[in-house]
Design an enzyme around this catalytic site. Sequence first.
Site, PDB file in Angstrom:
ATOM      1  N   TRP A 352       0.732  -1.100   0.079  1.00 23.29           N
ATOM      2  CA  TRP A 352      -0.065  -0.002  -0.001  1.00 23.29           C
ATOM      3  C   TRP A 352       0.963   1.310  -0.081  1.00 23.29           C
ATOM      4  O   TRP A 352       0.497   2.236  -0.629  1.00 23.29           O
ATOM      5  CB  TRP A 352      -0.912   0.136   1.215  1.00 23.29           C
ATOM      6  CG  TRP A 352      -1.827   1.283   1.487  1.00 23.29           C
ATOM      7  CD1 TRP A 352      -2.903   1.212   0.882  1.00 23.29           C
ATOM      8  CD2 TRP A 352      -1.399   2.438   2.038  1.00 23.29           C
ATOM      9  NE1 TRP A 352      -3.506   2.616   1.342  1.00 23.29           N
ATOM     10  CE2 TRP A 352      -2.380   3.203   1.847  1.00 23.29           C
ATOM     11  CE3 TRP A 352      -0.243   2.672   2.896  1.00 23.29           C
ATOM     12  CZ2 TRP A 352      -2.678   4.467   2.663  1.00 23.29           C
ATOM     13  CZ3 TRP A 352      -0.461   4.315   3.452  1.00 23.29           C
ATOM     14  CH2 TRP A 352      -1.647   4.837   3.493  1.00 23.29           C
ATOM     15  N   HIS A 353       2.028   1.044   0.727  1.00 24.94           N
ATOM     16  CA  HIS A 353       2.892   2.421   0.818  1.00 24.94           C
ATOM     17  C   HIS A 353       3.597   2.764  -0.372  1.00 24.94           C
ATOM     18  O   HIS A 353       4.056   3.912  -0.670  1.00 24.94           O
ATOM     19  CB  HIS A 353       3.980   2.245   1.917  1.00 24.94           C
ATOM     20  CG  HIS A 353       3.509   2.154   3.357  1.00 24.94           C
ATOM     21  ND1 HIS A 353       2.870   1.319   3.919  1.00 24.94           N
ATOM     22  CD2 HIS A 353       3.198   3.222   4.044  1.00 24.94           C
ATOM     23  CE1 HIS A 353       2.808   1.525   5.212  1.00 24.94           C
ATOM     24  NE2 HIS A 353       2.697   2.855   5.432  1.00 24.94           N
ATOM     25  N   GLY A 354       3.524   1.814  -1.561  1.00 23.75           N
ATOM     26  CA  GLY A 354       4.133   2.373  -2.847  1.00 23.75           C
ATOM     27  C   GLY A 354       4.836   1.176  -3.509  1.00 23.75           C
ATOM     28  O   GLY A 354       4.875  -0.029  -3.178  1.00 23.75           O
ATOM     29  N   PHE A 508       2.190   8.143  -0.756  1.00 20.99           N
ATOM     30  CA  PHE A 508       1.378   6.849  -0.711  1.00 20.99           C
ATOM     31  C   PHE A 508       0.230   6.926  -1.148  1.00 20.99           C
ATOM     32  O   PHE A 508      -0.599   7.960  -1.574  1.00 20.99           O
ATOM     33  CB  PHE A 508       1.393   6.509   0.637  1.00 20.99           C
ATOM     34  CG  PHE A 508       3.082   6.156   1.349  1.00 20.99           C
ATOM     35  CD1 PHE A 508       3.972   6.136   0.467  1.00 20.99           C
ATOM     36  CD2 PHE A 508       3.054   6.748   2.553  1.00 20.99           C
ATOM     37  CE1 PHE A 508       5.326   5.990   0.982  1.00 20.99           C
ATOM     38  CE2 PHE A 508       4.294   6.475   3.242  1.00 20.99           C
ATOM     39  CZ  PHE A 508       5.425   6.221   2.350  1.00 20.99           C
TER      40      PHE A 508
END
Lengths: 508, 76
Positions: A352-354, A508
């Site tokens: 999810w963060h990248g 993000f």
Amino acid sequence: MLCFINFVRFLQYIDFNKVEQLFIYDPSNQLYFSTSFFIFFFFTLLLFYRVFAKSKNLKIYTIIFFSLFFYYKNSGYLFILLFVSTFINFYFGSWIYKSKTQSVKKLLFISVIVIDLGLLVYFKYTNFFIQIINGMTSGNIQFLNILLPIGISFYTFKAMSYVIEIFIETMEPTTSLRDFVLYMYFFPNILAGPIDRAVAFLPQIAGEMTASKEDIGKAVFLIMSGLFKKAVIADYIGLNFVDRVFQVPLRFTGVENLLASYAYTVQIYCNFSGYTDMALGIASLLGFKLMENFNIPFLATSVADYWRRWHISLSTWLLDYLFKPLQMSFRRMRTFGSALAIFITFLLVGFWHGANWTYLVFGLFHSTYLAVSLLTQKFRKAFYDKVHLTGTKFLKAFQIFITFHLLLITAIIFRSDSLHTAWEVFHQIFRYFHGVVFFQWVAGYTQVFVLIMLGYILHFIPKSVDNKIKNMITASPVYVQALLLALMILVVVQVESAQLQPVIYFNF
Amino acid sequence: MVSERLQKIILNELKLDNFDLRDETTANQVPGWDSFNHINIIMAVEKDYNIRFKGLEILKVKNIGELQKLVDSKLQ
């Protein structure tokens, strides 16, 4: 007449091109909470809010209008995507609710989730997948020219919470498109959360939408502490120490790499929780209560406990909408099923963060921590009982220490530009420590050292002390509150040594 | 009204001697009822009553009163 002539002369001094620029999207000059233009933006909004105090409809449209501008200033024409997402989720929510049969309901639900995740994956991960495919096949697929719409991970999750809750019948859809637009566009939480749930936010629009004396006192406290944490502590230690070390770890000794890791851990806390405090404070002045996102995270006695204290709006979102359904379907596998569910959930937290291997490995570490912790829970408890450590302060301190350092490892991976950089940091710490450099470092980086310590002190302040300060501010007259806020802005301006640092979580 | 049987299953699973479980009690008010134990409780209830819940049914349940209703509906 003289007055008019003076006014015309005054206008000559204004560079209207520059004024115009302020209102047009410019990637190098965005509208973050700690910019001076934001202060102008927000006071103008408050003025309109006050003028329209008697008409709730106008108040709602005022926030929507300002939110649209805020998002446009930060993302340019990509704000059209937010329109699309808003309309799709609003109408699908309504259709899901009205559908007569379970199969139609399910079909609609799956469709809207596929659309939401499809947009998120397309904009965020396409080039990452191309990179992987190229790597595996030594192919040469061209990267696509895709700009990442700012805040997409946050607003997609907000929208999904709405349709999911309707599908599982824990809320009814709103019939007002206006209210749903306000929920989706609400500028305090659109760029970096908290990921508020529709079920908690929408009823607030039906409420008074005014700030009480307590709300105002609390808001002043939150905005002050947020500004200080973000603009003074996080930005300063980031620019002047952490960035330098993580750029070329091999140029620094192990002790400096370790100190940079401690510094980064407190930097990201101050950066993200500072931004969230400001978001909560700003929303509070408009009469909205957003979700708490942090609760002294480094006091956690286990990694599971940490996720109940850090980025709470994301972890509870995933817990409710992903972990629980997975756990239910794996329940025949007992504890192993839960461990598998937690493993998948936290792997996705990383993703999810990248789109970077570092985030995936970050997720993999957390997944492993949590799964191993769950599988060994019984043995550890039995062991602590046997050596009479259960419930002792020593055990608690030991657990906090270990948990913090497990998190430190993941923080290094998270901060590094690549896995190779992370490897270099670990290499320096374990192979080239040179502990004596510490004293030289403190002498050379005294300000950074003081701010790191201050950051940790602020983090560990108990909630009860926070509440006392909040009450003191609430009890003081309005002009004292205004003065306090002005003083804090002055401090921030003084300390802001270089260009403004965006919030780490915007990416993000 | 929470039946004695359901109370007993829950308390037994959480290893609690006594705890006042009411209709409106939610999981986070009960000591030890965390997201990991949750699934054990659900499975203990399924086993004791010899019923099977669907995933969606359990997600909807907000408190013990609703869990009782769900169990009752399965038994009919």
